[in-house]
Design an enzyme around this catalytic site. Sequence first.
Site, short mmCIF file in Angstrom:
data_model
loop_
_atom_site.label_atom_id
_atom_site.label_comp_id
_atom_site.label_asym_id
_atom_site.label_seq_id
_atom_site.Cartn_x
_atom_site.Cartn_y
_atom_site.Cartn_z
N GLU A 20 -4.53 -5.09 16.09
CA GLU A 20 -4.35 -3.67 15.78
C GLU A 20 -4.94 -3.47 14.39
O GLU A 20 -4.33 -3.86 13.40
CB GLU A 20 -2.85 -3.32 15.79
CG GLU A 20 -2.16 -3.55 17.13
CD GLU A 20 -2.67 -2.63 18.21
OE1 GLU A 20 -3.05 -1.50 17.89
OE2 GLU A 20 -2.69 -3.06 19.37
N CYS A 42 -2.37 3.80 9.51
CA CYS A 42 -3.57 3.37 10.24
C CYS A 42 -4.18 4.52 11.04
O CYS A 42 -5.39 4.60 11.18
CB CYS A 42 -3.25 2.19 11.14
SG CYS A 42 -1.91 2.51 12.31
P1 NAD Z 1 -4.88 -7.43 5.72
O1 NAD Z 1 -5.81 -7.71 6.84
O2 NAD Z 1 -5.36 -7.65 4.34
O3 NAD Z 1 -3.55 -8.29 5.85
C1 NAD Z 1 -2.75 -8.24 7.02
C2 NAD Z 1 -1.96 -9.53 7.15
O4 NAD Z 1 -2.86 -10.61 7.39
C3 NAD Z 1 -1.17 -9.90 5.89
O5 NAD Z 1 0.08 -10.41 6.31
C4 NAD Z 1 -2.02 -10.99 5.27
O6 NAD Z 1 -1.30 -11.89 4.45
C5 NAD Z 1 -2.55 -11.69 6.50
N1 NAD Z 1 -3.78 -12.47 6.32
C6 NAD Z 1 -4.71 -12.39 5.33
N2 NAD Z 1 -5.70 -13.29 5.56
C7 NAD Z 1 -5.41 -13.92 6.71
C8 NAD Z 1 -6.05 -14.93 7.50
N3 NAD Z 1 -7.23 -15.47 7.13
N4 NAD Z 1 -5.48 -15.32 8.65
C9 NAD Z 1 -4.31 -14.78 9.07
N5 NAD Z 1 -3.64 -13.83 8.36
C10 NAD Z 1 -4.18 -13.40 7.20
O7 NAD Z 1 -4.42 -5.93 5.94
P2 NAD Z 1 -3.49 -5.06 4.98
O8 NAD Z 1 -4.30 -4.67 3.79
O9 NAD Z 1 -2.19 -5.74 4.81
O10 NAD Z 1 -3.21 -3.78 5.90
C11 NAD Z 1 -3.96 -2.60 5.89
C12 NAD Z 1 -4.83 -2.53 7.11
O11 NAD Z 1 -4.02 -2.61 8.27
C13 NAD Z 1 -5.56 -1.21 7.21
O12 NAD Z 1 -6.89 -1.45 7.60
C14 NAD Z 1 -4.82 -0.47 8.31
O13 NAD Z 1 -5.57 0.49 8.98
C15 NAD Z 1 -4.42 -1.60 9.19
N6 NAD Z 1 -3.30 -1.23 10.05
C16 NAD Z 1 -3.52 -1.10 11.38
C17 NAD Z 1 -2.49 -0.71 12.22
C18 NAD Z 1 -2.69 -0.55 13.71
O14 NAD Z 1 -1.70 -0.53 14.42
N7 NAD Z 1 -3.91 -0.42 14.19
C19 NAD Z 1 -1.22 -0.45 11.69
C20 NAD Z 1 -1.05 -0.58 10.32
C21 NAD Z 1 -2.09 -0.99 9.50
#
Ligand code: NAD
Length: 513
Positions: free
Chosen positions: A248, A282
């Site tokens: 997502e 999001c």
């Molecule tokens: P991010 O991708 O930076 O981090 C998300 C999670 O992934 C965190 O827990 C982080 O620690 C972890 N992570 C980081 N590197 C990783 C790796 N290599 N392997 C596995 N996990 C790893 O995202 P963010 O900045 O926390 O969130 C914002 C983003 O999330 C925005 O783009 C937003 O649109 C999206 N979002 C999408 C939805 C949806 O349902 N489509 C909902 C909420 C947020």
Amino acid sequence: MAIVEPVPSTGSDEPRRLLLRNTVNNEPIGEIEVQPAAEVQAAVERARKAQPEWAALSVERRASYLRRMLKVLLERQEDVIETVVRETGKTRTEAISMEIFAACDALSFHAKRAPKLLAPEKKSLHGVMRFMKKLTIHHVPLGVVGIITPWNGPFILALNPTAQALVAGNTVILKPSEVTPFSAHLLAEMFEQAGLPEGVLQVISGDGETGAALCEAEIDKISFTGSVATGRKVAEACARKLIPCTLELGGKDPMIVCADADIESAAAGALAGAYMNTGQYCCGTERVYVVDAVADEFTAEVVKRAAQLRQGDSGESDVGAIFWPNQMEIIESHVADAVDRGARVHVGGRRNPNLEGLYYEPTVLSEVDHDMKIMRDETFGPILPIMRVRDEDEAIAMANDTHYGLGATIWTNDDFKAAQLAQRIESGSVCVNDMTVTYGVMEAPFGGRKSSGVGQVNGENGLRGYCYTLPVIVDRFKGKNSRSFYPYGAKKDEGMLKAARFLFGTALGRWLS
Ligand code: NAD
């Protein structure tokens, strides 16, 4: 101000630690450990051990834990509000509506529907097969599910997939964002209070290193919510291990305003879509296309309403803080790029000079185009760029001019036209005369197209996505048919060819097949 800072290490063997600060007043709010791969694997092993006993419970019994969790949540609403507001800086109203209300609804919905949705399904077979076999579809748990979550909805985005994975019979390892880890720890504590057996839900803390370690551990599925860039890494790790994942990811949601829209409602909807959660949503409205005939009226109404919004951290505020400094940098760079390229700022366009914390004013821009970052890249902030278009066809073309495809909204008084337009937008879901509310409508499958994701959560398939769909086919003759399987020969071949000619080449046969 940095809200996530490394804590200086005192010894080389110690895991890294991170210090977190409040975005509103910069006060420290706690520390977390970055759990290394060995600890992640140990957690997975505990989850693996606990899983068979958990899966052996009936779905109804597992659903009863969701109901108990709902009771605990209703009793501890203030704890959730306090934790969420402290680690995000969102408004109290949004902590209630987005995190608590939605979490109660998710728990109640999944507890009620799961027993039916996960019950074995008898399927009637077609043609002559129906006289020979019986088919039952079983929804069996996958095993150990890893759930990785972002920072913008720290309670609900952890709770909703966790509740679904648990009720489906899996044990769960939850890895929340390092920016907002405390809501997920509270969630686990509340599930424990609800009596969830040990090892069934574990929260691991850390940043990308811990998340990556979870993807490499011996798990059976990853449910990931976060950015496109991290989503790709998660998908690669899952592909190497040949395990399923749902992704997502981010969005750049368009809003289309038709000439026959109720302009006051559309303007109010644009504000809610763009500024809820301080735009860090999001499915937030990230760009508006309004047809020429109503563009001036719509823009004036939006500007009038945006100027009245109150910002701050009191219970009476409409728009809260930015949750961490990295996002503030992106927002400022997008607005600066738009202004440099000729955008007009009607309201906002700067940090709030009257507030100390990470506050960016709700902003309305016009005279924007697709050369600007503000119309192309995910801003994830309280910015509402409005673009005037000739007609609905141009609006659709502009809406689709993106690599994202998460949500979209259409504003019109004509439901038939809305349905036609909706099908032309390359988007995971479309809402008509509303902001994007899809995630809150539990029956609706929620997901993204293009770069916005793979797979769907919620809806029937979302819940069943935490299961393996296992067909079990039973022979009606207790296997006696297999006695005539061999020997092969000309007589048998001729018989099958005749049967094929009859079944698929004659009217009666076609009716029977
Ligand atoms: P991010 O991708 O930076 O981090 C998300 C999670 O992934 C965190 O827990 C982080 O620690 C972890 N992570 C980081 N590197 C990783 C790796 N290599 N392997 C596995 N996990 C790893 O995202 P963010 O900045 O926390 O969130 C914002 C983003 O999330 C925005 O783009 C937003 O649109 C999206 N979002 C999408 C939805 C949806 O349902 N489509 C909902 C909420 C947020």
